[in-house]
Structures are given as structure tokens and as C-alpha cells.
Motif scaffolding. Structure first.
Motif, PDB file in Angstrom:
ATOM      1  N   LYS A  13       0.813  -1.214   0.000  1.00 14.92           N
ATOM      2  CA  LYS A  13       0.000   0.000   0.000  1.00 14.92           C
ATOM      3  C   LYS A  13       0.845   1.261   0.000  1.00 14.92           C
ATOM      4  O   LYS A  13       0.343   2.361   0.219  1.00 14.92           O
ATOM      5  CB  LYS A  13      -0.956  -0.027   1.193  1.00 14.92           C
ATOM      6  CG  LYS A  13      -2.093  -1.050   0.979  1.00 14.92           C
ATOM      7  CD  LYS A  13      -3.019  -1.178   2.153  1.00 14.92           C
ATOM      8  CE  LYS A  13      -4.166  -2.141   1.786  1.00 14.92           C
ATOM      9  NZ  LYS A  13      -4.932  -2.554   2.964  1.00 14.92           N
ATOM     10  N   CYS A  15       2.977   2.590   2.075  1.00 13.31           N
ATOM     11  CA  CYS A  15       3.053   3.441   3.265  1.00 13.31           C
ATOM     12  C   CYS A  15       4.489   3.854   3.555  1.00 13.31           C
ATOM     13  O   CYS A  15       4.729   4.843   4.239  1.00 13.31           O
ATOM     14  CB  CYS A  15       2.433   2.763   4.487  1.00 13.31           C
ATOM     15  SG  CYS A  15       3.348   1.341   5.116  1.00 13.31           S
ATOM     16  N   LEU A  17       6.717   2.392   5.466  1.00 15.21           N
ATOM     17  CA  LEU A  17       7.237   2.126   6.811  1.00 15.21           C
ATOM     18  C   LEU A  17       8.464   1.218   6.777  1.00 15.21           C
ATOM     19  O   LEU A  17       9.275   1.228   7.693  1.00 15.21           O
ATOM     20  CB  LEU A  17       6.154   1.499   7.697  1.00 15.21           C
ATOM     21  CG  LEU A  17       4.971   2.404   8.073  1.00 15.21           C
ATOM     22  CD1 LEU A  17       3.986   1.663   8.969  1.00 15.21           C
ATOM     23  CD2 LEU A  17       5.454   3.674   8.764  1.00 15.21           C
ATOM     24  N   VAL A  21      13.378   1.120   8.364  1.00 18.37           N
ATOM     25  CA  VAL A  21      13.851   0.060   9.254  1.00 18.37           C
ATOM     26  C   VAL A  21      14.963  -0.788   8.640  1.00 18.37           C
ATOM     27  O   VAL A  21      15.638  -1.534   9.335  1.00 18.37           O
ATOM     28  CB  VAL A  21      12.699  -0.874   9.717  1.00 18.37           C
ATOM     29  CG1 VAL A  21      11.601  -0.063  10.383  1.00 18.37           C
ATOM     30  CG2 VAL A  21      12.172  -1.710   8.568  1.00 18.37           C
ATOM     31  N   CYS A  58       5.994  -3.954   8.262  1.00 18.23           N
ATOM     32  CA  CYS A  58       4.978  -3.833   7.211  1.00 18.23           C
ATOM     33  C   CYS A  58       3.596  -4.194   7.744  1.00 18.23           C
ATOM     34  O   CYS A  58       3.398  -5.290   8.276  1.00 18.23           O
ATOM     35  CB  CYS A  58       5.344  -4.743   6.041  1.00 18.23           C
ATOM     36  SG  CYS A  58       4.063  -4.756   4.764  1.00 18.23           S
ATOM     37  N   PRO A  59       2.607  -3.320   7.594  1.00 14.16           N
ATOM     38  CA  PRO A  59       1.262  -3.615   8.103  1.00 14.16           C
ATOM     39  C   PRO A  59       0.477  -4.606   7.242  1.00 14.16           C
ATOM     40  O   PRO A  59      -0.533  -5.122   7.684  1.00 14.16           O
ATOM     41  CB  PRO A  59       0.566  -2.253   8.088  1.00 14.16           C
ATOM     42  CG  PRO A  59       1.630  -1.240   7.881  1.00 14.16           C
ATOM     43  CD  PRO A  59       2.709  -1.934   7.118  1.00 14.16           C
TER      44      PRO A  59
ATOM     45  N   CYS B  32      -6.138   0.755   6.109  1.00 15.49           N
ATOM     46  CA  CYS B  32      -5.502   1.868   5.396  1.00 15.49           C
ATOM     47  C   CYS B  32      -3.980   1.684   5.382  1.00 15.49           C
ATOM     48  O   CYS B  32      -3.427   0.988   6.222  1.00 15.49           O
ATOM     49  CB  CYS B  32      -5.790   3.200   6.108  1.00 15.49           C
ATOM     50  SG  CYS B  32      -7.517   3.580   6.387  1.00 15.49           S
ATOM     51  N   PRO B  33      -3.286   2.350   4.465  1.00  9.17           N
ATOM     52  CA  PRO B  33      -1.821   2.314   4.471  1.00  9.17           C
ATOM     53  C   PRO B  33      -1.272   2.826   5.815  1.00  9.17           C
ATOM     54  O   PRO B  33      -1.746   3.835   6.328  1.00  9.17           O
ATOM     55  CB  PRO B  33      -1.435   3.271   3.341  1.00  9.17           C
ATOM     56  CG  PRO B  33      -2.624   3.296   2.432  1.00  9.17           C
ATOM     57  CD  PRO B  33      -3.817   3.136   3.334  1.00  9.17           C
ATOM     58  N   GLY B  34      -0.330   2.068   6.373  1.00 11.80           N
ATOM     59  CA  GLY B  34       0.316   2.515   7.605  1.00 11.80           C
ATOM     60  C   GLY B  34      -0.460   2.230   8.880  1.00 11.80           C
ATOM     61  O   GLY B  34      -0.050   2.627   9.970  1.00 11.80           O
ATOM     62  N   CYS B  35      -1.582   1.511   8.758  1.00  9.25           N
ATOM     63  CA  CYS B  35      -2.410   1.212   9.934  1.00  9.25           C
ATOM     64  C   CYS B  35      -1.722   0.178  10.819  1.00  9.25           C
ATOM     65  O   CYS B  35      -1.149  -0.794  10.335  1.00  9.25           O
ATOM     66  CB  CYS B  35      -3.757   0.674   9.471  1.00  9.25           C
ATOM     67  SG  CYS B  35      -4.794   0.054  10.814  1.00  9.25           S
ATOM     68  N   ILE B  39      -0.086  -4.882  11.475  1.00 10.38           N
ATOM     69  CA  ILE B  39       1.104  -5.356  12.194  1.00 10.38           C
ATOM     70  C   ILE B  39       0.681  -6.216  13.385  1.00 10.38           C
ATOM     71  O   ILE B  39       1.221  -7.298  13.606  1.00 10.38           O
ATOM     72  CB  ILE B  39       1.965  -4.154  12.651  1.00 10.38           C
ATOM     73  CG1 ILE B  39       2.441  -3.366  11.429  1.00 10.38           C
ATOM     74  CG2 ILE B  39       3.152  -4.639  13.486  1.00 10.38           C
ATOM     75  CD1 ILE B  39       3.175  -2.073  11.770  1.00 10.38           C
ATOM     76  N   ILE B 194      10.155  -0.009  14.897  1.00 11.05           N
ATOM     77  CA  ILE B 194      10.558  -1.417  14.817  1.00 11.05           C
ATOM     78  C   ILE B 194      10.982  -1.975  16.172  1.00 11.05           C
ATOM     79  O   ILE B 194      10.716  -3.143  16.493  1.00 11.05           O
ATOM     80  CB  ILE B 194      11.657  -1.616  13.742  1.00 11.05           C
ATOM     81  CG1 ILE B 194      11.868  -3.117  13.467  1.00 11.05           C
ATOM     82  CG2 ILE B 194      12.954  -0.935  14.122  1.00 11.05           C
ATOM     83  CD1 ILE B 194      10.680  -3.805  12.840  1.00 11.05           C
ATOM     84  N   ILE B 197       7.857  -2.704  17.959  1.00  8.95           N
ATOM     85  CA  ILE B 197       7.180  -3.856  17.338  1.00  8.95           C
ATOM     86  C   ILE B 197       7.782  -5.165  17.855  1.00  8.95           C
ATOM     87  O   ILE B 197       7.066  -6.104  18.202  1.00  8.95           O
ATOM     88  CB  ILE B 197       7.279  -3.783  15.793  1.00  8.95           C
ATOM     89  CG1 ILE B 197       6.418  -2.634  15.261  1.00  8.95           C
ATOM     90  CG2 ILE B 197       6.840  -5.110  15.162  1.00  8.95           C
ATOM     91  CD1 ILE B 197       6.638  -2.306  13.787  1.00  8.95           C
ATOM     92  N   PRO B 234       1.891   8.149   6.865  1.00 14.72           N
ATOM     93  CA  PRO B 234       2.314   6.980   7.661  1.00 14.72           C
ATOM     94  C   PRO B 234       3.741   7.114   8.193  1.00 14.72           C
ATOM     95  O   PRO B 234       4.028   6.698   9.310  1.00 14.72           O
ATOM     96  CB  PRO B 234       2.203   5.825   6.667  1.00 14.72           C
ATOM     97  CG  PRO B 234       1.142   6.241   5.712  1.00 14.72           C
ATOM     98  CD  PRO B 234       1.277   7.731   5.592  1.00 14.72           C
ATOM     99  N   GLN B 235       4.609   7.681   7.395  1.00 15.09           N
ATOM    100  CA  GLN B 235       6.013   7.765   7.833  1.00 15.09           C
ATOM    101  C   GLN B 235       6.227   8.798   8.939  1.00 15.09           C
ATOM    102  O   GLN B 235       7.273   8.830   9.566  1.00 15.09           O
ATOM    103  CB  GLN B 235       6.910   8.053   6.630  1.00 15.09           C
ATOM    104  CG  GLN B 235       6.955   6.855   5.680  1.00 15.09           C
ATOM    105  CD  GLN B 235       7.751   7.142   4.428  1.00 15.09           C
ATOM    106  OE1 GLN B 235       8.967   7.038   4.399  1.00 15.09           O
ATOM    107  NE2 GLN B 235       7.041   7.525   3.374  1.00 15.09           N
ATOM    108  N   SER B 237       4.086   8.890  11.444  1.00 10.45           N
ATOM    109  CA  SER B 237       3.307   8.429  12.599  1.00 10.45           C
ATOM    110  C   SER B 237       4.182   8.029  13.784  1.00 10.45           C
ATOM    111  O   SER B 237       3.812   8.228  14.934  1.00 10.45           O
ATOM    112  CB  SER B 237       2.369   7.286  12.196  1.00 10.45           C
ATOM    113  OG  SER B 237       3.111   6.201  11.706  1.00 10.45           O
TER     114      SER B 237
END
Lengths: 72, 474
Positions: A13, A15, A17, A21, A58-59, B32-35, B39, B194, B197, B234-235, B237
């Protein structure tokens, strides 16, 4: 066969992200658009160590897969 | 196909294709992108793989952005009403103790409409793992304020920013749950960068492992970005979370008793089957009697008065009386919130066939204990029906030529029997005498069933006889 990142263009998508990383700076926007009109990622795969951080950041479950080389 | 020793990819506990998802696209999530949800989904699925739990897991999807979690997880799935995931999970785990339960909830679902459910499920130590995704906003409905919205945060319902004065403070669920005794593991993690996460991955695994090992209730609150709701890229966030969210919602394990804690056993019921059967009086078969005439075999009764006059009890006794004589019966109460003084009425139906509706709009027998009820219900009495009313209270004789009217000074007769509160039993005595269909032996059985105190039973026996006596002399 070296370790590599597989990006599934239609599942990305865009994004971004994953970009930050990656320790080896292997990922970037492709500048191309998929069917959902997202600017999807591309992987250089020149120095992938299969650390997997891009996968975890990655989501989207199906967008990134990281394959570790048998040699590494 | 390229050969690789090991791959890091979509876990097996997620479907290879999301066939339940409508439309052509069966491989993308709806997020959505970046949601952050995606994850968190991946981390949960990975832990289910690692712990080999998916086959026995029931995943409860909430209402909110993650309403469609059942598209993705290859395990048992139930999608439930808003906020009720812990309640449904409680039911599933009680009925099927062998299942693993995941209650996946957002901040609107868990911390607003479902606040009661989560606190009590946690307090009971139900065997479930709760993943509470906190993105400090209502994402699905378009960015309204959530209970976890930060002070100063602009949302569509706090256009000038949330203010304590108006909306109170953001609520810290993990800390609240951690102070309860029963939960075994409570943590707050985040998926904003990360490092977080990878820490969230550990917490999620630990919370599931606690359940697998039979320890009980665990909750992991997970801070997740909502770039769409926050109206940022998203970047950006991660920095947004660092700056705004972490100062209010610190990360960490607030409770960890996964080592050294015995699980909560629900192998034994709080009461045995025998105890329950005995409590309900089902351990002895009740006596049965025969109707001596068919007058009461099909009857629709309405009893009305004010609360405290024993209207409900009178109706119940009539229903039981019918039941003891082999009739199909129903009893339907209708009353206000007041225990005393409000208006009360109940409907009783006697039938030789199954009762179609317990509602009595046009009664054959009307039992009236006070004036307002008489005015209200007398017009509904069917022509040829019977009105029995309490003439101790209602002074003006009701006027209707087409019905049988029985005036009973019920309160006076009850007082003579020992208590004005037995007026309902006087009425009962009158009714059974008017119809003459029932066995007299049944009355004493019923009274003994309804009144366990010897003194009260004595008064009511007198009241019953007074009512029957009165009816005979009309």
C-alpha cells in the motif's frame, strides 16, 4: 543464492514504513503504481541480510516476505 | 523457484487467501496504508503459529476497524456486538474450556461502550487473551474522539482539541486492569517503530502463552498508528506517537504473574445439579388434580391493582392452580419500577391447548384491587365475563349490565384474618369459589408452596377460607 526481500506489488500500500527500518537501505518507492494506485516498494536486494525487520514493520500481511539464504 | 533455508512471511494462522472478503481482491487487508492493525494481526498470527494454538483458538472480532478480523485469521471466528467481545469470549470459554479465546478490541469498543464487559471479564479471570488496540481515535466512523484521545488532540468531535474540562482525561486501561487481582499478565506495547514492534511481539506471545498454559486472563494494550484518523503521513506516525502518545501511555509490563501462578480452575460448578434441582423444587413431582367442571378450562384473566397488593402473587397462584389441574397456562406481569405504590397488573391464561399469546387484551375474568384499575380495565371485560373487585377500597359500584359483578370487601376480610396484606388471597378464595372448577385439596398445597413462614401461612389459610365463605353466601 543470496538472501532477498520479495515485495508483492499488488499487496503493497506504499506506506513506506519499511524504508526506514532496513539497516542496509535496500528499500525504496518504485515510482510505479499498482492496481490500487499505490506507489509500491521495490527492493534492491544487493545487501539483504534477511534480518526480517521490513517484514515486521509492514502492516500488510502479504506484501513482504524475506527469504534467508542457506549460506547465511 | 528460489531455494531458501528460512522465510519470514505471512504466518500460517492467517489465510493464504481472504476468501471471506467481498470483491476481487482476496490478498489485501481492508486496512488503510500505515495502519497498526495489520502489524498486530501479523504478530498475533505468528504467535499462534509458534505456540501451535490456532486449531483450538476462537477469535472474537469486535465492532470498529477490526470488525473484519475474521477475514484473516485461520481459526474459529465470531464477530460480536459492540463492546461485548469479552462477554461472548466468557461464554465460549465456559462452555468449551478447551478453546483458547482471543478478544480483539479497539479503544471505542473496549474503553467506551464495552468498559463494563472488559472490567468484569478481567475481574473474573476468564481464560482469554485480550488485545486492546489503542490508536486514540474512532477510525472506522471517521475520526471522532475516543476515550483514549489525547488532551489537545483534534478530532471531528473535539474540533478545538480534547479538554479535560469537557471530556475528561484519556483513560489508561492497562493500568486499570493491572490493579485487579485475577489478571495474570497486563502490558502496554506499541507498534509505532521497529524496536517497539519487536517488544510487542514478545508481549503478545507471552499473553497467549499464559492462556495456553492455563494461567487465565491476560491483556496487552497496543498503541497503534492511525495515519488516516490523525491526518498525517504513515512515515510521520512514529514521531507523532513518540511526541504525543508515549508521554500519556507509557509502555511496559504492569503485571506479570505468568511464573509461579496457579491457573483458575473452573472444573467444578459453584452448585451441583442436585442442589439446583432441589432449590427449584423439582426434586419432587407436584400433585395433580382434576377439574370438576370445564368453566375454567379456557379462561383469560387480568388482575390489576397497585404495587404491593399482591397482584403478581395472585396471578402466579392462579397460574399454578391451572397447571396443577393439567391446563396449559401463562402468567405475564406488567408493572412500573416501584415495588410499592405504582400500578401493577398481570395476565393469566388457562387453556387446554398450548397458549398462543400470554397477552390478555379482553379478559373473561377481571380481578380489580383499586379504583384506577377499575376505570382502566372494566371496558375491556368481555360481555358475560366476571368482575371481582375489592369493595373495601372501591366505594362506587361499577356499572355494567352485561357482566357478572362480585363485590368483595377483600381488605376488610383480610384484616379480620390477621393482615390486610392477605386481601389478594381473599380474592383467590372468591375466584375459585365462583368457578367451582378446582380441587379444594389443591389450595392448601398451593398455599404451602407459596408461603413458607408458618405464621404467614396461617393468616393466608384464614384469608382463603374467608374468601370462599364470602363467595358461598353471595
Amino acid at each position: 543464492m543470496a538472501s532477498y526481500i520479495h515485495i508483492e506489488p499488488e499487496n503493497c500500500k506504499g506506506c513506506g514504513l519499511c524504508i526506514a527500518v532496513c539497516p542496509g537501505k535496500q528499500l525504496s518507492f518504485s515510482g510505479k503504481f499498482n492496481q490500487h494506485s499505490y506507489n509500491y516498494m521495490q527492493a534492491k536486494n544487493e545487501a539483504c541480510t534477511a534480518c526480517g525487520l521490513c517484514y515486521y514493520a509492514c502492516p500488510e500481511p502479504g506484501a513482504i516476505a524475506v527469504h534467508k539464504s542457506a549460506a547465511e | 523457484m528460489k531455494q531458501a533455508e528460512k522465510s519470514i512471511q505471512k504466518p500460517k494462522s492467517m489465510y493464504a487467501r481472504f476468501e471471506r472478503k467481498p470483491g476481487e481482491d482476496k490478498t489485501n487487508t481492508h486496512y488503510c496504508p500505515g495502519c497498526g492493525h495489520g502489524i498486530v494481526h501479523k504478530l498475533i498470527a505468528e504467535a499462534l503459529d509458534t505456540l501451535d494454538m490456532a486449531e483450538r483458538t476462537v477469535f472474537i472480532s469486535p465492532v470498529g476497524c477490526s470488525v473484519f478480523a475474521y477475514y484473516y485469521f485461520d481459526c474459529g471466528n465470531i464477530q460480536v456486538a459492540h463492546g461485548r467481545a469479552p462477554a461472548v469470549a466468557s461464554g465460549v470459554t465456559r462452555a468449551n474450556p478447551g478453546n483458547f479465546l482471543i478478544s480483539y478490541q479497539g479503544d471505542g469498543d473496549l474503553a467506551a461502550i464495552g468498559t463494563a464487559e472488559i472490567i468484569h471479564a478481567a475481574n473474573r479471570g476468564e481464560k482469554m487473551t485480550v488485545f486492546f488496540v489503542n490508536n486514540s481515535i474512532y477510525g472506522m466512523t471517521g475520526g471522532q474522539m475516543a476515550p483514549t484521545t489525547l488532551l489537545g488532540q483534534k478530532t471531528t468531535t473535539t474540533p478545538f482539541g480534547r479538554e479535560f474540562m469537557n471530556e475528561g482525561n484519556p483513560i489508561r486501561i492497562a493500568e486499570m486492569i493491572a490493579i485487579l487481582d485475577a489478571p495474570v499478565y497486563v502490558a502496554r506495547a506499541s507498534v509505532h517503530n521497529i524496536k517497539a514492534i519487536m517488544q510487542a511481539r514478545k508481549s503478545i506471545t507471552k499473553a497467549l502463552q499464559a492462556q495456553r498454559d492455563g494461567k487465565g486472563f491476560a491483556l496487552v494494550e497496543i498503541l497503534a498508528p492511525c495515519p488516516s484518523g490523525w491526518k498525517i503521513d504513515p512515515q510521520e506516525s512514529a514521531a507523532w506517537v513518540e511526541k504525543n502518545v508515549l508521554p500519556v501511555f507509557p509502555l511496559g509490563e504492569f503485571k506479570d504473574e505468568t511464573v509461579g501462578r496457579e491457573g483458575i480452575s473452573r472444573a467444578r460448578n459453584a452448585a451441583s445439579d442436585e442442589q439446583i434441582i432441589s432449590l427449584l423444587g423439582l426434586d419432587t413431582a407436584p400433585p395433580h388434580f382434576a377439574l370438576s367442571n370445564p368453566k375454567a378450562a379456557s379462561l383469560r384473566v387480568l388482575c390489576a391493582g397497585f404495587g404491593g397488593q399482591g397482584i403478581m402473587l395472585l396471578g402466579q397462584m392462579l397460574a399454578h392452580l391451572g397447571m396443577r389441574h393439567g391446563l396449559e397456562v401463562s402468567w405475564l406481569p406488567s408493572y412500573g419500577p416501584e415495588m410499592r405504590g405504582g400500578t401493577a397488573n398481570c395476565s393469566v391464561v388457562f387453556s387446554e391447548e398450548a397458549v398462543g399469546s400470554p397477552i390478555v387484551e379482553y379478559p373473561d375474568l377481571l380481578v380489580i384491587m383499586n379504583g384506577p384499575s377499575l376505570d382502566k380495565f372494566l371496558p375491556a371485560l368481555v360481555p358475560g365475563g366476571v368482575l371481582v373487585y375489592n369493595s373495601s377500597i372501591i366505594e362506587n359500584a361499577p356499572r355494567r349490565e352485561d357482566v357478572q359483578i362480585v363485590a368483595v370487601p377483600a381488605s376488610d376480610l383480610a384484616l379480620q384474618a390477621g393482615s390486610e396484606r392477605a386481601a389478594n388471597i381473599v380474592m383467590f378464595g372468591v375466584i375459585v369459589s365462583v368457578y367451582g372448577s378446582f380441587s379444594e385439596e389443591a389450595y392448601s398445597h398451593l398455599l404451602a408452596e407459596f408461603f413458607t413462614s408458618e405464621k404467614i401461612l396461617g393468616i393466608n389459610e384464614k384469608a382463603l377460607r374467608a374468601g370462599m365463605e364470602y363467595a358461598r353466601n353471595i
